[in-house]
Design a protein around this motif. Sequence first.
Motif, short mmCIF file in Angstrom:
data_model
loop_
_atom_site.label_atom_id
_atom_site.label_comp_id
_atom_site.label_asym_id
_atom_site.label_seq_id
_atom_site.Cartn_x
_atom_site.Cartn_y
_atom_site.Cartn_z
N ARG A 219 -5.18 -1.48 -8.89
CA ARG A 219 -4.09 -0.81 -8.20
C ARG A 219 -4.16 -1.12 -6.71
NH1 ARG A 219 -3.68 4.23 -5.87
NH2 ARG A 219 -5.70 4.84 -6.78
N CYS A 259 2.40 -8.18 -6.97
CA CYS A 259 2.14 -6.98 -7.78
C CYS A 259 3.29 -6.69 -8.73
CB CYS A 259 1.91 -5.76 -6.88
SG CYS A 259 0.36 -5.84 -5.94
N THR A 260 2.96 -5.95 -9.78
CA THR A 260 3.93 -5.41 -10.71
C THR A 260 3.63 -3.93 -10.88
OG1 THR A 260 4.17 -7.51 -11.91
CG2 THR A 260 4.84 -5.50 -13.06
N ASP A 261 4.58 -3.08 -10.46
CA ASP A 261 4.39 -1.63 -10.54
C ASP A 261 3.10 -1.19 -9.86
OD1 ASP A 261 6.76 -1.46 -12.01
OD2 ASP A 261 5.69 -1.70 -13.92
N SER A 262 2.89 -1.63 -8.65
CA SER A 262 1.73 -1.26 -7.81
C SER A 262 0.41 -1.85 -8.30
CB SER A 262 1.59 0.27 -7.71
OG SER A 262 2.74 0.83 -7.11
N TYR A 263 0.43 -2.71 -9.32
CA TYR A 263 -0.80 -3.31 -9.84
C TYR A 263 -0.79 -4.82 -9.62
CZ TYR A 263 -1.75 1.18 -12.03
OH TYR A 263 -2.00 2.51 -12.24
N ASP A 265 -0.87 -8.49 -10.19
CA ASP A 265 -0.45 -9.24 -11.37
C ASP A 265 -1.21 -10.57 -11.44
OD1 ASP A 265 1.24 -11.17 -12.98
OD2 ASP A 265 2.44 -9.34 -13.21
N THR A 341 -1.11 -7.54 -16.00
CA THR A 341 -1.77 -6.60 -15.08
C THR A 341 -3.15 -6.19 -15.58
OG1 THR A 341 -0.60 -4.77 -16.16
CG2 THR A 341 0.39 -5.70 -14.16
#
Length: 492
Positions: A219, A259-263, A265, A341
Motif C-alpha cells: 500500500r 498504482c492501482t487502488d492505492s496499491y 501494481d 497487486t
Amino acid sequence: MDPVVFLFALLQGLIQYPPPVADGLDEETHWRMEARAKYLEWERLRLEQEVEQLSQKKMPHLQLLAVAVLLALEVGNVAGNEDDNDGNDVVNGAALAEKNNDNDVANVVQEEDNNVDDCVGQDIMERIQWPAQDLQRVCEWITDLMDNYTIYFEHVLSYSFYPVLHRPIGVGSAFEGWSPREQDVVYRVLIPMTPPRGHSFHLELDSEGQRHVRNFRVRVQLECTCTRQQQGENMLCFLHNPKEELRSNQDPSLLDTLCTDSYLDVQKTACWFQQLVKAIWPALPQSHNWHLTLLPSTRSCQFKVTNGEESFRIEMLFGVRRGDSAIFVSSQPREAYTLSTTWPESYAVAEAEFFKYIARQAPPDSLHLKCLQFFSRLVLGFSFSTYTMKTIVMHLLVAMPASSWSRGHLRERLMDIRDSLHICLRQKCLQHFIVGNRRFPQDINLPPDVRMGRTYNLFHHLAQQLAAHTQARRDYRVLHKTFKRIALGEVN
C-alpha cells in the motif's frame, strides 16, 4: 557320560594343561606366558557359562562339537606357536609386530579406503555435467553491468516520484554457484525498491491467499512534506497543496503512475522498468560491444545481451524489503496467474545468503554444489522441481558437518539426497527450508514471523492428490534406476 559334560571336560583340559613350551625362555617370554595364562583362565570361566547355557537349551551335539573343535584349534595353535624351536623369536616378533604395526595397519587400511572413496568420488564427479559457461565469471560481468545501471538509476530518478532503485542483489541458482541446465542459464537479480520522497510503503498480508504461501500487497501512502517545502526544497506537498497547483507545477505522485487502488501494481512497475532499462542502455559502456534485446515479461524485466560469441539471459526482478531482513516481497510470481497487486513473499535473497554462509564454513574441496548440480539435472523431465532438490540439499547442509561434503564422501552424500527424496515421497512431506526452521543460521536476519512461524509442506499437493503422488512414485522409480546406472558408469 553326558556329551555336554564330556565336551566341557575336553575344553577344560586343553585350556588348563596346554602342551609344554621350550626351556630357556627369557624373562619377557615368561611374562607373556603368564599374561596368556590369565587370559586362558578368563576364557575357561567364560566357556563354563556358555556350556551351561548350551546345556540348558539342549543344543544339538553336532553344533556343540563344532564350537568345541574351533575353540580347541584356537588353543592348539597358540600352544603350537609357543612350542616352536625358535619360540623366543616367534613370540618376541609377534609382540613387536603387534606393538609397532597395529597403528600402521590401521592407517594403511584407512588410507586405502580413502583412496577408494576418492576414486569413486572422482569418477562420479567427472560424470556431473557443469554449465558450459563459467558461472562465476559471468556473474561478475552481470554484477558490473548492474552497478552501471544503478548509477544511472540514481541519476535519472533522483528528483522523480518513482520508486528509488538500489543496488541489485544476485539471486537464484547461477549466483548460488550451480545451474539446472547446461547452457540455458538465467541470471537473476533482485532490485530493492524504497518509496520516493513524499510517499511511504506499507506491507499488508493478503489473508485471502493460499494457506501454504504468503502473499502481500504494497500500500502506497502520501506523507506530508510541508516542512521540506518551508525549507526551500523544490517540492510541493501532495497532501496540503491544491490539486491545480500540483498538476501545473509538479510531476504526478506514485499513486497516479504505478498504482492501482492505492496499491503498487507489479505489471505497471514492470512496464515502466523495461522502458527505463532500454532508455539507459546506450549510455552504458557495455553497449559498445554488446547488443540488448528485451524479452516479453509482465512481472519483471527480461532481456538478452549478445556480442557475437556469447549470449546471456538476464532477469531483473524488483521487490520491497521486509524491515532490515533478508526477506522481500517480490514481483516474481508463484502461481500461473497472480494478481497485479499481489507481491509474493520471496526467500531468494535469504537462500543466496545461506549458500554464502555455507561457502564460508565448508572446506575448499566441498562438493555440495556438485551434488546439487547432479540432482537438479537428473530430475529434469520428471515431476520433481529443481527447487525440491535444492530444499533437500539445504536441509542436509545444516544437518551434517561441512567436512562430510568432501570428495571422499561424494557417493554417500548423493545417496543421502536420493534417500531423503524417497522418504519425503513416502511421507508426502517436505518442510520449507526457511519458514519455521529453527536450525536456519542465526547470522542471516529473518523477520520473527518467518523464523518462528509455522512451516509449511512443499509436498502438500501429494497428500491431497492421489494421482500426483502415484506419478511422483513412478518417477522416483525411474529416477532411482537412472541414478544407479550413472553411479555404475553405464550412462553419462
